[in-house]
Enzyme design. Structure first.
Site, PDB file in Angstrom:
ATOM      1  N   LEU A 155       0.839  -1.199   0.000  1.00 14.08           N
ATOM      2  CA  LEU A 155       0.000   0.000   0.000  1.00 14.08           C
ATOM      3  C   LEU A 155       0.868   1.242   0.000  1.00 14.08           C
ATOM      4  CD1 LEU A 155      -2.698   1.606   0.490  1.00 14.08           C
ATOM      5  CD2 LEU A 155      -2.270   1.266   2.946  1.00 14.08           C
ATOM      6  N   SER A 156       0.558   2.207  -0.867  1.00 12.28           N
ATOM      7  CA  SER A 156       1.188   3.519  -0.872  1.00 12.28           C
ATOM      8  C   SER A 156       2.702   3.383  -1.072  1.00 12.28           C
ATOM      9  CB  SER A 156       0.840   4.248   0.424  1.00 12.28           C
ATOM     10  OG  SER A 156       1.245   5.588   0.375  1.00 12.28           O
TER      11      SER A 156
END
Length: 318
Positions: A155-156
């Site tokens: 994520l991210s």
């Protein structure tokens, strides 16, 4: 967390293979493995040039040559928090895979972001990507896991680091998933990273794919990829998903204008690359996304207990 639109929620529901009973007997529940740190790895400077922590969940009675899933947290997170938010360890127990959760240290990045924008951490054989590759090798060796079924999701900042791992070590991974992430080599310093996150410049597909090709001597086949992006994400702008497609579709020889599926925010190219865009979705992991990603990867084995006409309970694979 972002709510999944009805069409995509139905897709996830159909793709999941839940443990169920044909009668009212409760199904056995596998114990959830604890998250443990391999403290010796942190002290091994040769194997761990990026100085990351190795944390892992190994379910009880893990089958021989089980898959390995690597999950990379986002900024301001740690391995335990990311695991709790996504339910990775619960899924590991239910679906029968080992789980590796590399963890960033504040000594490396004050916001606990993986340093996806630093060439020294995203070059094969160096820094953080080398540390994570060494973690993979360590768990494969220690637990007799299947080297042909290693997967990575992030994520991210973890998503951007996922892109770099897939580019730098494509022979190590069968598939990946990038959630609210960016292409490999999208930035080479902090200033460029912020610009890429908030104002991603459209680059030619040849340039994007060349960055991945040049990251190693590998010439294919390339890992399969699932891309997830919220359309209301104000941290990593949605255009980054298109830049990721520019990077990965050419590696597989796929035409961006000719997806095999294009409906309800879900584009897919022959089961090799998919891109899921979420209307109203923010900067997070949508509910149901980890299950859908595992299904896309093919990690779908779940135990189902069927009761026959003779009353005997038989264990089968769903």
């Amino acid at each position: 967390m972002t709510e999944m639109p009805p069409g995509l929620a139905e897709l996830v529901r159909l793709r999941r293979r839940w443990t169920r009973l044909m009668t009212g007997h409760p199904a056995p529940v596998a114990p959830i493995p604890s998250l443990a740190e391999d403290a010796g790895f942190l002290a091994d400077a040769a194997a761990n040039p990026g100085q990351l922590r190795l944390k892992a969940c190994i379910p009880e009675n893990l089958p021989s040559r089980a898959p390995l899933v690597v999950a990379l947290h986002g900024c301001t997170q740690d391995a335990a928090g990311f695991d709790q938010a996504c339910g990775w360890s619960r899924l590991a127990a239910r679906r029968g895979f080992a789980l590796l959760l590399p963890e960033q240290r504040r000594e490396n990045n004050g916001n606990t972001c993986f340093n996806w924008f630093e060439p020294g951490d995203t070059t094969r054989g160096q820094g953080e990507v080398a540390s994570i590759a060494a973690m993979v090798d360590r768990l494969l060796r220690q637990h007799g896991l299947d080297a042909g079924r290693v997967f990575v999701a992030g994520l991210s900042a973890g998503g951007a680091m996922t892109a770099s791992l897939l580019a730098c070590y494509p022979e190590r991974f069968a598939a990946g998933a990038i959630l609210a992430g960016l292409p490999h080599a999208a930035a080479r310093n902090v200033g460029q990273a912020l610009e890429a996150m908030f104002h991603p410049a459209p680059r030619p597909a040849e340039e994007r794919s060349a960055a991945a090709r040049e990251a190693s001597d590998h010439r294919g086949p390339w890992p399969r990829l699932s891309i997830w992006q919220g359309e209301a994400d104000e941290t990593v702008r949605p255009a980054n998903a298109e830049e990721l497609l520019k990077q990965w579709l050419p590696l597989h020889g796929l035409d961006p204008a000719r997806p095999s599926r294009d409906e309800a925010g879900h584009r897919e190219w022959n089961g090799v690359v998919e891109c899921i865009t979420l209307p109203g979705g923010g900067h997070d992991v949508p509910p149901g996304a980890p299950e859908a990603i595992l299904d896309f990867w093919g990690i779908t084995e779940e135990k189902v207990f069927l009761v026959g006409a003779d009353g005997d309970v038989r264990e089968e694979m769903q």
